[in-house]
Motif scaffolding. Sequence first.
Motif, PDB file in Angstrom:
ATOM      1  N   ILE A  86      51.758 -31.218  67.331  1.00 24.09           N
ATOM      2  CA  ILE A  86      52.150 -29.826  67.118  1.00 24.09           C
ATOM      3  C   ILE A  86      51.849 -28.968  68.347  1.00 24.09           C
ATOM      4  CG2 ILE A  86      51.714 -27.748  65.737  1.00 24.09           C
ATOM      5  CD1 ILE A  86      50.875 -29.787  63.444  1.00 24.09           C
ATOM      6  N   GLU A  87      50.653 -29.099  68.888  1.00 25.93           N
ATOM      7  CA  GLU A  87      50.178 -28.229  69.968  1.00 25.93           C
ATOM      8  C   GLU A  87      50.458 -28.766  71.368  1.00 25.93           C
ATOM      9  OE1 GLU A  87      48.108 -24.957  69.777  1.00 25.93           O
ATOM     10  OE2 GLU A  87      49.691 -25.211  68.294  1.00 25.93           O
ATOM     11  N   GLY A  88      50.660 -30.065  71.482  1.00 20.92           N
ATOM     12  CA  GLY A  88      50.907 -30.646  72.791  1.00 20.92           C
ATOM     13  C   GLY A  88      49.650 -30.898  73.606  1.00 20.92           C
ATOM     14  N   SER A  89      48.496 -30.668  73.021  1.00 18.63           N
ATOM     15  CA  SER A  89      47.237 -30.998  73.691  1.00 18.63           C
ATOM     16  C   SER A  89      46.272 -31.583  72.668  1.00 18.63           C
ATOM     17  CB  SER A  89      46.631 -29.772  74.383  1.00 18.63           C
ATOM     18  OG  SER A  89      46.388 -28.748  73.457  1.00 18.63           O
ATOM     19  N   SER A  90      45.330 -32.367  73.176  1.00 13.24           N
ATOM     20  CA  SER A  90      44.440 -33.094  72.272  1.00 13.24           C
ATOM     21  C   SER A  90      43.197 -32.286  71.929  1.00 13.24           C
ATOM     22  CB  SER A  90      44.049 -34.432  72.882  1.00 13.24           C
ATOM     23  OG  SER A  90      43.315 -34.216  74.061  1.00 13.24           O
ATOM     24  N   VAL A  91      42.602 -32.655  70.824  1.00 10.93           N
ATOM     25  CA  VAL A  91      41.351 -32.060  70.364  1.00 10.93           C
ATOM     26  C   VAL A  91      40.320 -33.190  70.298  1.00 10.93           C
ATOM     27  CG1 VAL A  91      42.005 -32.302  67.921  1.00 10.93           C
ATOM     28  CG2 VAL A  91      40.287 -30.638  68.557  1.00 10.93           C
ATOM     29  N   PRO A  92      39.080 -32.966  70.773  1.00  6.42           N
ATOM     30  CA  PRO A  92      38.069 -34.023  70.716  1.00  6.42           C
ATOM     31  C   PRO A  92      37.761 -34.420  69.270  1.00  6.42           C
ATOM     32  CG  PRO A  92      37.295 -32.157  72.045  1.00  6.42           C
ATOM     33  CD  PRO A  92      38.570 -31.740  71.392  1.00  6.42           C
ATOM     34  N   VAL A  93      37.504 -35.707  69.074  1.00  2.70           N
ATOM     35  CA  VAL A  93      37.182 -36.231  67.750  1.00  2.70           C
ATOM     36  C   VAL A  93      35.865 -36.983  67.832  1.00  2.70           C
ATOM     37  CG1 VAL A  93      37.917 -37.729  65.858  1.00  2.70           C
ATOM     38  CG2 VAL A  93      39.622 -36.485  67.191  1.00  2.70           C
ATOM     39  N   GLY A  94      34.980 -36.714  66.884  1.00  2.00           N
ATOM     40  CA  GLY A  94      33.708 -37.417  66.809  1.00  2.00           C
ATOM     41  C   GLY A  94      33.474 -37.909  65.396  1.00  2.00           C
ATOM     42  N   GLU A  95      32.365 -38.613  65.231  1.00  2.00           N
ATOM     43  CA  GLU A  95      32.005 -39.111  63.910  1.00  2.00           C
ATOM     44  C   GLU A  95      30.516 -38.918  63.708  1.00  2.00           C
ATOM     45  OE1 GLU A  95      31.823 -43.800  64.372  1.00  2.00           O
ATOM     46  OE2 GLU A  95      33.706 -42.983  65.126  1.00  2.00           O
ATOM     47  N   VAL A  96      30.158 -38.635  62.461  1.00  2.00           N
ATOM     48  CA  VAL A  96      28.752 -38.412  62.142  1.00  2.00           C
ATOM     49  C   VAL A  96      28.333 -39.352  61.017  1.00  2.00           C
ATOM     50  CG1 VAL A  96      29.191 -36.509  60.528  1.00  2.00           C
ATOM     51  CG2 VAL A  96      27.018 -36.623  61.700  1.00  2.00           C
ATOM     52  N   ASP A  97      27.173 -39.977  61.196  1.00  4.46           N
ATOM     53  CA  ASP A  97      26.588 -40.861  60.191  1.00  4.46           C
ATOM     54  C   ASP A  97      25.483 -40.066  59.498  1.00  4.46           C
ATOM     55  OD1 ASP A  97      25.428 -42.808  58.650  1.00  4.46           O
ATOM     56  OD2 ASP A  97      24.903 -44.124  60.304  1.00  4.46           O
ATOM     57  N   ILE A  98      25.594 -39.890  58.196  1.00  5.06           N
ATOM     58  CA  ILE A  98      24.639 -39.051  57.473  1.00  5.06           C
ATOM     59  C   ILE A  98      23.533 -39.847  56.789  1.00  5.06           C
ATOM     60  CG2 ILE A  98      26.338 -37.250  57.071  1.00  5.06           C
ATOM     61  CD1 ILE A  98      26.268 -38.488  54.070  1.00  5.06           C
ATOM     62  N   THR A  99      23.482 -41.145  57.018  1.00  6.61           N
ATOM     63  CA  THR A  99      22.552 -42.014  56.297  1.00  6.61           C
ATOM     64  C   THR A  99      21.127 -41.470  56.272  1.00  6.61           C
ATOM     65  OG1 THR A  99      23.892 -43.915  56.920  1.00  6.61           O
ATOM     66  CG2 THR A  99      21.690 -44.370  56.111  1.00  6.61           C
ATOM     67  N   LEU A 100      20.593 -41.094  57.422  1.00  6.66           N
ATOM     68  CA  LEU A 100      19.203 -40.634  57.466  1.00  6.66           C
ATOM     69  C   LEU A 100      19.017 -39.210  56.954  1.00  6.66           C
ATOM     70  CD1 LEU A 100      17.965 -42.146  60.835  1.00  6.66           C
ATOM     71  CD2 LEU A 100      17.560 -42.956  58.512  1.00  6.66           C
ATOM     72  N   TYR A 101      20.104 -38.511  56.687  1.00  3.19           N
ATOM     73  CA  TYR A 101      20.036 -37.125  56.231  1.00  3.19           C
ATOM     74  C   TYR A 101      20.248 -36.991  54.735  1.00  3.19           C
ATOM     75  CZ  TYR A 101      20.260 -36.050  61.173  1.00  3.19           C
ATOM     76  OH  TYR A 101      19.989 -35.980  62.512  1.00  3.19           O
ATOM     77  N   ARG A 102      20.503 -38.100  54.075  1.00  5.12           N
ATOM     78  CA  ARG A 102      20.761 -38.056  52.632  1.00  5.12           C
ATOM     79  C   ARG A 102      19.487 -37.688  51.878  1.00  5.12           C
ATOM     80  NH1 ARG A 102      25.372 -40.562  50.569  1.00  5.12           N
ATOM     81  NH2 ARG A 102      24.162 -40.862  48.701  1.00  5.12           N
ATOM     82  N   ASP A 103      19.639 -36.886  50.824  1.00  4.58           N
ATOM     83  CA  ASP A 103      18.464 -36.491  50.053  1.00  4.58           C
ATOM     84  C   ASP A 103      18.128 -37.463  48.944  1.00  4.58           C
ATOM     85  OD1 ASP A 103      20.474 -35.938  48.237  1.00  4.58           O
ATOM     86  OD2 ASP A 103      20.074 -33.799  48.114  1.00  4.58           O
ATOM     87  N   ASP A 104      18.887 -38.547  48.831  1.00  4.60           N
ATOM     88  CA  ASP A 104      18.592 -39.536  47.796  1.00  4.60           C
ATOM     89  C   ASP A 104      17.939 -40.797  48.348  1.00  4.60           C
ATOM     90  OD1 ASP A 104      20.776 -40.589  49.092  1.00  4.60           O
ATOM     91  OD2 ASP A 104      21.940 -40.982  47.275  1.00  4.60           O
ATOM     92  N   LEU A 105      17.608 -40.826  49.630  1.00 10.31           N
ATOM     93  CA  LEU A 105      16.962 -42.019  50.194  1.00 10.31           C
ATOM     94  C   LEU A 105      15.596 -42.276  49.564  1.00 10.31           C
ATOM     95  CD1 LEU A 105      17.697 -42.071  54.026  1.00 10.31           C
ATOM     96  CD2 LEU A 105      18.511 -43.631  52.274  1.00 10.31           C
ATOM     97  N   THR A 106      14.888 -41.203  49.226  1.00 11.40           N
ATOM     98  CA  THR A 106      13.557 -41.372  48.665  1.00 11.40           C
ATOM     99  C   THR A 106      13.584 -41.804  47.199  1.00 11.40           C
ATOM    100  OG1 THR A 106      13.474 -39.020  48.156  1.00 11.40           O
ATOM    101  CG2 THR A 106      12.475 -39.742  50.229  1.00 11.40           C
ATOM    102  N   VAL A 107      14.699 -41.592  46.525  1.00  8.48           N
ATOM    103  CA  VAL A 107      14.775 -41.975  45.123  1.00  8.48           C
ATOM    104  C   VAL A 107      15.395 -43.347  44.907  1.00  8.48           C
ATOM    105  CG1 VAL A 107      14.711 -39.847  43.789  1.00  8.48           C
ATOM    106  CG2 VAL A 107      16.763 -40.428  45.009  1.00  8.48           C
ATOM    107  N   LYS A 108      15.826 -43.978  45.972  1.00  7.72           N
ATOM    108  CA  LYS A 108      16.413 -45.314  45.821  1.00  7.72           C
ATOM    109  C   LYS A 108      15.349 -46.292  45.335  1.00  7.72           C
ATOM    110  CE  LYS A 108      20.276 -45.039  48.807  1.00  7.72           C
ATOM    111  NZ  LYS A 108      21.299 -45.806  49.348  1.00  7.72           N
ATOM    112  N   THR A 109      15.786 -47.202  44.509  1.00  4.65           N
ATOM    113  CA  THR A 109      14.854 -48.168  43.949  1.00  4.65           C
ATOM    114  C   THR A 109      14.709 -49.408  44.822  1.00  4.65           C
ATOM    115  OG1 THR A 109      16.648 -49.085  42.635  1.00  4.65           O
ATOM    116  CG2 THR A 109      15.244 -47.438  41.582  1.00  4.65           C
ATOM    117  N   THR A 110      15.596 -49.567  45.790  1.00  6.88           N
ATOM    118  CA  THR A 110      15.502 -50.744  46.638  1.00  6.88           C
ATOM    119  C   THR A 110      14.561 -50.447  47.797  1.00  6.88           C
ATOM    120  OG1 THR A 110      17.146 -50.360  48.341  1.00  6.88           O
ATOM    121  CG2 THR A 110      17.975 -51.012  46.213  1.00  6.88           C
ATOM    122  N   SER A 111      13.992 -51.482  48.335  1.00 10.93           N
ATOM    123  CA  SER A 111      13.092 -51.297  49.478  1.00 10.93           C
ATOM    124  C   SER A 111      13.822 -51.596  50.793  1.00 10.93           C
ATOM    125  CB  SER A 111      11.885 -52.228  49.331  1.00 10.93           C
ATOM    126  OG  SER A 111      12.329 -53.568  49.277  1.00 10.93           O
TER     127      SER A 111
END
Length: 178
Positions: free
Chosen positions: A57-82
């Motif tokens: 549409i614009e004829g120019s590119s936009v930067p693309v990144g990716e984010v991994d939220i694994t360590l930011y999840r608020d349910d990591l402490t409630v997981k039953t697995t070790s």
Amino acid sequence: MSQERVILDDQAIRRALTRIAHEIIERNKGIDDCVLVGIKTRGIYLANRLAERIEQIEGSSVPVGEVDITLYRDDLTVKTTSEEPLLKGTDVPTDITDRKVILIDDVLYTGRTVRAALDALIDLGRPSQIQLAVLVDRGHRELPIRPDYIGKNVPTSKSEIITVTLKEIDEIDGVTII
């Protein structure tokens, strides 16, 4: 007995992403200072598709990144697995400080994934603005998070499951509800 119903097929996904691309360009008056950041896993593929459409549409590119939220999840402490969480890595190719970040995910449900992604982004820099684009908004928010761009609103019950499949990893594009 559970029934599976198609909500979006490949053409509907393509149309929704094209509309979102136009909305992003319009709202930001172009793409200057914008960065697309997909939430792993499917958000990154949607971010790449949006970047392609924006470039068409614009004829120019936009930067693309990716984010991994694994360590930011608020349910990591409630997981039953070790087991240790499996990290997939964050890769944002440009500094996000003072830039407009458009965070992209496949399904918005409780808002907890987005909250974790916001924390991860803030650790990378201080954007001037963070906007949220989702392919499907199914409701049931537990946190005060609202998307700026929505492919499709799908009111659901908590017992229903929304499944997004993308060609890049699932070999077919589609959104179903069970």
